[in-house]
Structure formats: structure tokens, C-alpha cells
Design a protein around this motif. Structure first.
Motif, short mmCIF file in Angstrom:
data_model
loop_
_atom_site.label_atom_id
_atom_site.label_comp_id
_atom_site.label_asym_id
_atom_site.label_seq_id
_atom_site.Cartn_x
_atom_site.Cartn_y
_atom_site.Cartn_z
N TYR A 690 1.28 11.51 -8.84
CA TYR A 690 1.47 10.07 -8.76
C TYR A 690 2.82 9.74 -8.13
CZ TYR A 690 -2.38 10.01 -12.09
OH TYR A 690 -3.58 10.18 -12.69
N MET A 691 3.81 10.48 -8.52
CA MET A 691 5.14 10.21 -7.98
C MET A 691 5.18 10.50 -6.50
SD MET A 691 7.45 9.85 -10.87
CE MET A 691 8.83 10.09 -9.87
N LEU A 692 4.46 11.52 -6.11
CA LEU A 692 4.40 11.83 -4.68
C LEU A 692 3.81 10.67 -3.92
CD1 LEU A 692 4.76 13.91 -2.46
CD2 LEU A 692 2.46 14.67 -2.90
N VAL A 693 2.75 10.16 -4.49
CA VAL A 693 2.11 9.02 -3.82
C VAL A 693 3.08 7.86 -3.71
CG1 VAL A 693 0.33 7.27 -4.12
CG2 VAL A 693 -0.20 9.66 -4.49
N LEU A 694 3.83 7.67 -4.76
CA LEU A 694 4.82 6.59 -4.77
C LEU A 694 5.80 6.74 -3.60
CD1 LEU A 694 6.23 5.78 -8.30
CD2 LEU A 694 6.21 4.29 -6.33
N ILE A 695 6.33 7.93 -3.52
CA ILE A 695 7.39 8.12 -2.53
C ILE A 695 6.81 8.02 -1.12
CG2 ILE A 695 7.27 10.63 -2.42
CD1 ILE A 695 10.24 10.72 -2.18
N ILE A 696 5.60 8.53 -0.98
CA ILE A 696 4.98 8.43 0.34
C ILE A 696 4.76 6.98 0.71
CG2 ILE A 696 2.86 8.87 1.62
CD1 ILE A 696 2.72 11.55 0.26
N ALA A 697 4.35 6.22 -0.28
CA ALA A 697 4.12 4.81 -0.01
C ALA A 697 5.41 4.13 0.42
CB ALA A 697 3.54 4.13 -1.25
N ALA A 698 6.46 4.44 -0.29
CA ALA A 698 7.74 3.80 0.04
C ALA A 698 8.18 4.17 1.46
CB ALA A 698 8.80 4.23 -0.97
N VAL A 699 8.01 5.45 1.74
CA VAL A 699 8.42 5.91 3.08
C VAL A 699 7.61 5.20 4.15
CG1 VAL A 699 8.33 7.89 4.60
CG2 VAL A 699 9.28 8.13 2.32
#
Lengths: 708, 150, 171
Positions: A690-699
């Protein structure tokens, strides 16, 4: 009260109709006694009503014909009403029908006693009485047709009253079909009348077809008359549609009396009486009517001479007398025809009922070869029978003489006026008088004189005839039930169970009071009613009463009277010689070849039945079989092809629905399944994913923002 | 001084820079790390800490290690707050608590304190949970706690 | 050396501590060593605070973060059993995606940093006693958050106790 009964004339048919409805619907609940009481009392009321109506006519309370109408069908300018048209012939006929039917209701109580279908019998004769009254009273041709057809149905149902008997089944079919053939002609005639615009109401026909301005061409009038006469030919059993009446004797004797002697067969004559203006308007029609009448009278009288069944003799006698009536009407002897109609109804009914009494006394034995000597054993029956027979033969001073004489007188007058072939009619009429006397005397001798032969050994030809009937019945039973149920022996009345031909002696007894009372009444009427038209008592008055200007008034013709009386007496004498005195010369003559073959021809009714059966019926059956084959193979083939085609189409449609439509729908589902496979792993349950998805989204967000 | 170079480079007109310009900007940027003491450097380090912390959260299997990486992230943010406060803090005149004429408003630091407080609470509770789970499933690995999957 | 240079040297010192400590936290195999490197990182951060005129905060950082939180973490580490056992693989499959993503995030942030023109106040920081500053702020201006924070700490304490309690028969 002026015309009170006339206003309520429609009650007269309604009473037996009520009786029919009650018995039909509640016949199981009310006992036999109740049904016959209801029916008979209704008839008594109708007799009273008819008598009252006639009285009103006599006393001049109502002058001129009476008409009362209730509209039934109104379509545009076509109005079909239920109307009553009561002129003098109608009133007289009404009285005759009611008295005859009433007496027969009374008689049936005795004759039909013990029958399991007692109430059904009374229901049917009530219905028949209703329709006969309707025929007599009605004005419009369409309602006449309705009542006519109801009568036909009642005749069918009553002939086949003993429906388990094969001979009865065949007879009922034959009667209905043959009369129907006549009815076809009649209906065509009605259609033709309507088409050319002639009025369909009897009351208006006189004016339309009468002397004066002819609106229609002679051909059309002749055609109408002939077509309508077809119905009369069918219903009154004239040549060539006469074949059903002898077979109709399969019905119970009261039925034979009512329908096939007095009333229904008279309806054909009554029809011609009603449409007399049409018939009179064309000489061709008149001639055809008279010719057919005379011809029928002659041939049937000859056959009556060799019949062994008492009812068959009377049946042929009926046809012969009806021929007389048509002869009368055909020579424009309107009065004579009506007169003979009334008289004949009375004495023929009496004769039939008398024969019924005889049959009852002899334990349902109808063959004259097994009767005899009944004069002493059944006196009342004998006396009434004798009076009626004398009336039929035309012996003065009984009624039959007066009416027959008037017929012959009219024929004579017509022949003298028009000459030529018309003399044949007169000669034929006189011959028939001779023959009538002959066969009636034979009947009287065989039935009432000598010794009672019921307990003797039956003769060979009797056994032959019986065996033929038995075989026919058994064959039919085998065809239907796969085994014989015992044939004719099981079909008679319940109290016939002890019947044992020749095993024990029994003596015929006089019949119960209900039977003899009816006989007496009818014999009185049959014997003496005709005196109203007797010369010189009231003939002019009678003609005036009936005629209303139709026909021509015949004067007293002593020559004709003499010839007819001589003929009648001659017939009696010859018959006595042959069958009474039994001179040996006649027995020898009987055995000679020409006489034997003549006897055969007559006994087989000129092979007309065989002809009809072989030529017409067989071909019709072949035709209908061919049509059936056509129907099965062609029509049904087409229909089934449509069915099969539709089925195939539905298969194709189902395939389409299953694979294409459902396929599309399923595709949507599968798309989501595929999407699910891709999306589901996103929810792995691991925090780090989930956190990975978060960071990818932000990027991604920032990248997109910077780029665009 | 290098800061001024950067500013000069950045204040050129035109939104997009050429490659050469970007490279020189990059060079100047790196140079400021060694020559300037300003917000730029602290922001970079704060961002670095944040990203390293996020990387740690994503990568480590042990739950306690993930917790520690979370602390890293929080600290990175703290640096940012305090740095902002140092250079963009409000000037409060005649503050009630001091005799000086003007002081710097300590809002950023206050916020950083609160972040520390919350981090403490969260660490305590988180460790309690980890211990409870550990007692249940005898493993401290995060991937064993995946009950909330599809 | 100017005052600037000294500051920069100190800055670099603390930066080394921070960065190396952070990298160690996320990549050291042993959990215990990772915790210790986190301690180093936090110490570096405390140094940062000093440079940024937030002395109280630096002290608080050391006392709270290192003294309390890290002690707690280390004790938790010691409680859970397999800390001594070396795990063969202690990073999961997400290494490269995480590297890429984190790297991308860092690059974005650096880029933003690079492209910004920082216009900051050239005047001095108007310094006063930091402790007094913070004390007055907490007690006067931001009293409510302060009290709420105490409540929060209280709840967290209670929650932690309850969650980590062993199931007693009387529960």
C-alpha cells in the motif's frame, strides 16, 4: 273479450317449452310421474288455448288474419321478428296439433311405462310440441326455419330413442340426413326470395305474389316455389326423399304417431299451404307438386300392400296420404288439402296409437304374422281402429270420405279444365283409393280376425327376418365392443324379460285406460270431424272458412263421389278375397313367378334404398375418404411443415440467443473477471504494498504536474 | 555567493531551461551545499531523510524495522519545520515574555515538539500491537499479517 | 575560517551522522544494529536543531526520541525472540520498485528545491532564550494543543498497556 287468446297466442308454444326445460334439467330429481304429469297437463292447457282461439275465430271476435310481432334481429333494414300470423288454416291446424299431441302424451304414459328413459321421452316430445306450435303459428320464414329445424332434431333424437339398437342408429341418421337434403333446397329458396326482394312473411306473400302486377319473372317465381317445395318433399317423405319414413318406425310407437303420422310430416304440407300464393303463381310449380304427390301416393300404396310389420304398413299409408294432400294443393284445391291434412292427422294418429295398443298387448311384437284374433281380445282397440280405418279408406259417412272426395273432385275439375295429362292425376288418385282400402283391409284381417297366432310356431320367413336383424345387431356390437352383448334379446323393455317366444302361452289383453281414452278421443275426431266439411251440411261454409279466396270453390260432384266410393269398396272386396277368404286360386296365383317377383320388388321398396346406398352414398363416402386423405397428406403436411419450420427457426434463434446475445453479456462479465485478476492483487493485505502505491501515486502526480 | 549564482540562474526569463543551463544549475546547487548555510540545504536533507524512511518502510520485513523507518520519516519532516521556522519565522514585537524588542516566533519548533510527542505515543502503541501480534502468530514479520487481503 | 565555514563544517558533520544513520537503519541486517544506527541518526538531527537555533528542541529530541523512544524500541527488539537469529533475507521483493519510487520522489523534491528562489529574510533571527520562547508559547498561546497532547499521551499509554497485556482468566 276481443281476441284475448290471439294476443296471448305465444303462450301456446311456451307451455311445452317450459315442460321441456324443467324435465331436461331436473329429470333426475323429479320422478317419472311428475314429468309425465307436467308434460300432459301443459298439453291440456294448449288444447284449451287452441280451442279458445278457434272459438274466437268462429264467433267473429277476430276478423281477418291476426298478426303480432316482436323484433328479434334488426340489422340495418333487415328485421327478423318473432311473429304470429293466425289465419283460419293456422287456427284449425293448431287445434289439430294440440289435440293429437295431447292424446299422444296421454297414450305415452301407458306405452312407455317402465322404460328407464321415461322422462327423457317426455322432455323430447314436449320440445317437439313446442317447435310444432312454433311452425304453425309463426309468420316470418326465418323463425319458421328455426322451428322446422328443431322439429328435425326432435325427430332425430326420438327415432334413435332406443339407441343401442343398430337399426335405430342407422334410421335416425338416415332420417336426419334425408330431410336435411330437402332443407337445403328450402334454404336456397329463402335466400333467393330475400335476394329478389320478396317479403319473407307469410302474411305479405299473398299480396306480393297474388294476381295483379307480377313484380318478378315467371322463372324466378317457379324457382322459388320449387326450391321451397324441396323442403316439403324432404319433411313429408315424398319421392325421391321418402326413404327415411319407413325406417323411422324404429322409434317408439307414440313417436311414430306424433311425428311421423300426424304432425311433423304434415308440416311439409303446412309449408305448402302457407306459401300457397307462391305455388299458385306458377303453373309449373303446381304441376310438379301435384305430380310428385300423385306418384308418391301410388308407389307407396303398392309397397304398403306387402309389408309385414304393422307400423311399416301405416308408414307407407302415411306417405300415400301425404301424396294425396300434395296432389290436392297441386290442383289448386286449397281447401281440400287443408281438410285432408286435418282429417288425416286425426285418424292416422288414432291408427298408430291403435297399433301401439296392439303391440303392447302382444308384448312388443310388431309383426302381423304373429298377431290375429285380437278383435275379441282387445275390443276397444278394435273398434277405434276400425273407425279410423274406415275413415282412411274413404268410406262414407266418415270424415276421410269427405276430404278425399273433395280432393278427387278438385283433381277432376282441374283435369276437365286443363285436360290432357292432368287426367293422369285423377286416375292415379282413384287407383290410390282402391289400394288404400286394400292394404287397410289386409291389415285389419291379419291383425284382428282369425285366431291369435302369437303362440304358434313362427313361419320361415319370419325367422329369416328376425335372424337378419339379430345378425346386424350382433355384428355392430362386435365391431364396437369386441364381443357380442347378446344382440336384440337384451334390448327390449324390462318387463319383456320373461318373454320367451313360444315357450309359454300368453293372451293379449286390453291396454290400460290412458291408452284407450286417447284412442277413443282420436277415433271420434278422426271419424267425425270431417262432417264439418261434409256435403251438404257445411261444405260451403267450410270452404268459406278455410279458403279466404284461395282456390276455387268446387261444387258438389256426384260422379266423383260415386267413383271413389266404388273404388274403396272394390279394394275392400279384393283384399277380403285374397287374405280373408283365402281362396285357393289366390294362393296358387301367389306362387307364380311374376307375382313372386313383383312381391320381391315391392318388398324391397323398388330397390330405391339399394340404389341410394350403392350409387350415392358409396360415392360420397369415397369422396369424403379422398378428401380426408387430402387433408392428412396435403393440408396437414403444410401445417406440420410450418410447425417444423417454426421449430427449426426457434432452434436457430435459441443458438443465436445462447451464443451471441448471452455471449455478449458474458463477455462483459469476463471482462470484469479479467480486470479483477489485475486489480485484486492490489489489495494484498501487505502494508508495504500500500505504501508503495502511495509513493508511486505521489511521484506520478508531481511528474504529471511538471510535465503538463 | 553560490546562492546568488543560483538565484541569478533561476531568475532568468523563460520557464524551461536548456540542458546546459540545467547542468550549470545543478552544479551550482551542489556547490551551495559546501558554501552556503541556508534553507536549501536543510530542505534537501529533510527530503532525503523522508525518502530513505519511506524506502525503509517499503522494504523491511520486520515490523519493528518498519516502525524505525517511520521514525526516520517523522524526523525528516521535523527538520523541515524547524528550518522553516529559522528563516521564515514571524517577527513578534514586544512579546510578553521577554525584554527584547523583537523575537522570532517559535511556531515551527512548537509543531516539531508536537510531532515528537505524537511519534512517542505512536511508537508505544505500535510496539504494544507488535508484541501482541507476535504473541499470537509467533512471528514479527509484516507479511505474515495479511488478513485484510482480498 | 569565518563563522560561516565553521557552521558549514558542523553542518556537514551532522549531515554525515544523519545520512549514514538513516541508511544504516534501513539496510542493516541485524535489527539491533539498525536500532543503534537510528540512534546515531537522531543524534545528528539533534545537532541540526542546535544549528537552527532550536536548543530546547535539540535537548528534547535527545531526551525523548533517543532516551525514551529508542529505548522502548530496543527493549521491544530484545523481547522478540528471533533478533539474534540472522535472517537470510531481510528485505522483501519490493527493493527495486521501492528504490525507484523513493528515488523518484527524492528527485522530484530536489528538483523543486533547485528551481525555487528562496527569498528569505537577511536580517538576524532576533534571538532570545529558546526555552523561554517555547515555554511561553506552550503555556500561553498553544495551551489547548498542549493539554490535548497530554491527553493523547495518556491514552496512548493506556492503549499500549491494554493491548500488550497477556490474556488473564478474568478478562
Amino acid at each position: 273479450m276481443t281476441g284475448w287468446m290471439h294476443n296471448w297466442a305465444w303462450l301456446i308454444p311456451s307451455l311445452p317449452l317450459i315442460s321441456f326445460i324443467v324435465i331436461i334439467f331436473f329429470g333426475y330429481k323429479i320422478k317419472d310421474r311428475a314429468s309425465h304429469l307436467l308434460a300432459t297437463w301443459m298439453m291440456m292447457f294448449t288444447i284449451a288455448g287452441a280451442a279458445l282461439m278457434l272459438l274466437e275465430k268462429f264467433t267473429g271476435a277476430v276478423t281477418g288474419p291476426f298478426i303480432q310481432a316482436v323484433p328479434w334481429v334488426s340489422v340495418g333494414d333487415l328485421i327478423i321478428p318473432f311473429t304470429t300470423f293466425i289465419d283460419n288454416p293456422a287456427a284449425i291446424t293448431l287445434l289439430m296439433v294440440s289435440i293429437t299431441a295431447g292424446m299422444i302424451h296421454l297414450f305415452s304414459q301407458g306405452y312407455m311405462k317402465g322404460d328407464v328413459r321415461y322422462s327423457r321421452f317426455f322432455a323430447l316430445i314436449s320440445l317437439f310440441s313446442f317447435s310444432m306450435f312454433g311452425v304453425v303459428l309463426t309468420d316470418h320464414f326465418i323463425s319458421f326455419l328455426i322451428f322446422w329445424e328443431i322439429m328435425g332434431f326432435c325427430s332425430y333424437a326420438l327415432i334413435g330413442f332406443y339407441i343401442e339398437k343398430r337399426s335405430a342408429q342407422l334410421a335416425m341418421k338416415k332420417a336426419f340426413i334425408v330431410t336435411r337434403i330437402g332443407d337445403v333446397g328450402m334454404i336456397l329458396g329463402i335466400i333467393l326470395m330475400y335476394y329478389v326482394g320478396a317479403p319473407l312473411r307469410f302474411s305479405e306473400m299473398a299480396a306480393y305474389f297474388g294476381h295483379g302486377e307480377p313484380h318478378l319473372s315467371q322463372i324466378v317465381v317457379t324457382a322459388i316455389g320449387l326450391l321451397l317445395f324441396c323442403g316439403a318433399v324432404g319433411k313429408s317423405a315424398q319421392f325421391p326423399l321418402h326413404v327415411w319414413l319407413p325406417d323411422a318406425m324404429e322409434g317408439p310407437t307414440p313417436v311414430s304417431a306424433l311425428i311421423h303420422a300426424a304432425t311433423m310430416v304434415s308440416a311439409g304440407v303446412y309449408l305448402v299451404v302457407r306459401i300457397f300464393p307462391i305455388v299458385q303463381a306458377s303453373v309449373v310449380t303446381l304441376t310438379v307438386v301435384a305430380a310428385i304427390g300423385a306418384f308418391t301416393a301410388l308407389i307407396t300404396a303398392l309397397v304398403g300392400l306387402v309389408m309385414n310389420d304393422i307400423k311399416k304398413v301405416l308408414a307407407y299409408s302415411t306417405m300415400s296420404q301425404l301424396g294425396y294432400m300434395f296432389l290436392a294443393l297441386g290442383v289448386a284445391g286449397y281447401t281440400a288439402g287443408v281438410f285432408h291434412l286435418i282429417n288425416h292427422a286425426f285418424f292416422k294418429a288414432c291408427l298408430f296409437l291403435g297399433s301401439g295398443s296392439v303391440i303392447l298387448g302382444c308384448h312388443h311384437q310388431q309383426d302381423m304374422r304373429r298377431m290375429g284374433g285380437l278383435a275379441k281380445l282387445m275390443p276397444i282397440t278394435f273398434v277405434t281402429f276400425l273407425i279410423a280405418s274406415l275413415s282412411l279408406m274413404g268410406i262414407p259417412p266418415f270424415s276421410g270420405f269427405w276430404s278425399k272426395d273433395e280432393i278427387l273432385g278438385s283433381a277432376f275439375a282441374w283435369a276437365t279444365e286443363y285436360g290432357g295429362a292432368y287426367w293422369l292425376l285423377f286416375i292415379a288418385g282413384e287407383l290410390v283409393a282402391f289400394l288404400t282400402a286394400a292394404y287397410m283391409t289386409r291389415l285389419l284381417i291379419l291383425t284382428f280376425s282369425g285366431k291369435y297366432r302369437g303362440n304358434d310356431e313362427p313361419s320361415e320367413d319370419f325367422i329369416e327376418d328376425e335372424a337378419k336383424l339379430q345378425v346386424e345387431q350382433e355384428n355392430w356390437e362386435i365391431k364396437k365392443y369386441d364381443r357380442s352383448l347378446g344382440g336384440l334379446k337384451t334390448l327390449y323393455h324390462e318387463d319383456e324379460e320373461h318373454e320367451d317366444h313360444g315357450a309359454h302361452e300368453h293372451k293379449p289383453q286390453e291396454s290400460p285406460w290412458v291408452v284407450t281414452a286417447a284412442l277413443i278421443v282420436l277415433a271420434l275426431f278422426g271419424g267425425f270431424f270431417g262432417l264439418v266439411g261434409a256435403v251438404p251440411i257445411g261444405i260451403t261454409w267450410w270452404q268459406g272458412f278455410i279458403a279466404f279466396g284461395h282456390g276455387h270453390h268446387a261444387e258438389v260432384n256426384w260422379l266423383v263421389m260415386g267413383i271413389s266410393t266404388a273404388m274403396a269398396l272394390g279394394g275392400v272386396f279384393v283384399a277380403y278375397l285374397i287374405w280373408g277368404a283365402k281362396f285357393a286360386v289366390f294362393s296358387r296365383l301367389y306362387r307364380t313367378r311374376p307375382v313372386r317377383s313383383l312381391q320381391n320388388v315391392l318388398a324391397n321398396r323398388y330397390y330405391i334404398d339399394h340404389f341410394y346406398d350403392g350409387v350415392i352414398i358409396r360415392n360420397f363416402t369415397r369422396l369424403s375418404k379422398a378428401l380426408w386423405a387430402f387433408d392428412i397428406w396435403v393440408v396437414d403436411l403444410i401445417v406440420n411443415a410450418f410447425g417444423a419450420g417454426t421449430k427449426m427457426f426457434s432452434y436457430a434463434y435459441a443458438w443465436f440467443d445462447l451464443w451471441v446475445v448471452d455471449g455478449l453479456v458474458n463477455l462483459a462479465g469476463y471482462m470484469w473477471l479479467g480486470a479483477k485478476r489485475c486489480i485484486r492483487p492490489l489489495q494484498s493485505g501487505y502494508l508495504q504494498h500500500y505504501m508503495l502505491v502511495l509513493i508511486i501515486a505521489a511521484v506520478l502526480f508531481w511528474v504529471v504536474r511538471y510535465i503538463f | 555567493m553560490t546562492e546568488h549564482i543560483m538565484m541569478a540562474l533561476l531568475l532568468q526569463e523563460g520557464a524551461s531551461l536548456t540542458f546546459g543551463q540545467t547542468m550549470s544549475l545543478l552544479g551550482a546547487f551542489v556547490a551551495t551545499f559546501f558554501t552556503e548555510f541556508g534553507p536549501r540545504q536543510f530542505f534537501t536533507i529533510g527530503a532525503l531523510l523522508f525518502c530513505i524512511g519511506w524506502y525503509g518502510v517499503l522494504v523491511r520485513r520486520n515490523a519493528i524495522a518498519v516502525l524505525m523507518a517511520t521514525e526516520l520519516m517523522l524526523n525528516g519532516v521535523n527538520i523541515l519545520f524547524v528550518a522553516f521556522n529559522r528563516w521564515w519565522g514571524l517577527k513578534i514585537t514586544r512579546a510578553a515574555f521577554t525584554s527584547a524588542e523583537q523575537v522570532l516566533s517559535p511556531v515551527g519548533q512548537i509543531f516539531a515538539i508536537f510531532i515528537i510527542i505524537v511519534a512517542a505515543a505512536e511508537a508505544a502503541v505500535g510496539l504494544a500491537i507488535i508484541i501482541a501480534i507476535y504473541r499470537q502468530i509467533r512471528s514479527a514479520k509484516i507479511e505474515d499479517v495479511s488478513g485484510m487481503k482480498w | 575560517m569565518s563563522a560561516d565555514t565553521i557552521i558549514i563544517i558542523y553542518w556537514w558533520l551532522f549531515t554525515a551522522a544523519v545520512v549514514l544513520g538513516a541508511v544504516g537503519t534501513v539496510s542493516l541486517r541485524s535489527l539491533y544494529h539498525a536500532a543503534l544506527s537510528l540512534v546515531v541518526c537522531l543524534g545528528g538531527v539533534a545537532g541540526y536543531y542546535v544549528l537552527l537555533n532550536a536548543e530546547f528542541l535539540a535537548a528534547a529530541q535527545i531526551i525523548i526520541y533517543i532516551g525514551a523512544i529508542m529505548v522502548l524500541v530496543i527493549s521491544a527488539i530484545l523481547v522478540s525472540e528471533n533478533v539474534m537469529g540472522r535472517q537470510i533475507v531481510m528485505v522483501n521483493r519490493l527493493v527495486w520498485p521501492a528504490l525507484v519510487a523513493s528515488g523518484a520522489l527524492f528527485c522530484i523534491m530536489v528538483y523543486a528545491n533547485m528551481r525555487t528562489v528562496y527569498a528569505f529574510n537577511p536580517e538576524g533571527p532576533w534571538l532570545d532564550s529558546n526555552v523561554r520562547q517555547i515555554g511561553w508559547s506552550l503555556m500561553a498561546t498553544y495551551t489547548l494543543p498542549f493539554e490535548v497532547a497530554s491527553l493523547l499521551l495518556f491514552m496512548a499509554m493506556m492503549g499500549a498497556i491494554i493491548i500488550s497485556r497477556r490474556d488473564k482468566p478474568g478478562d
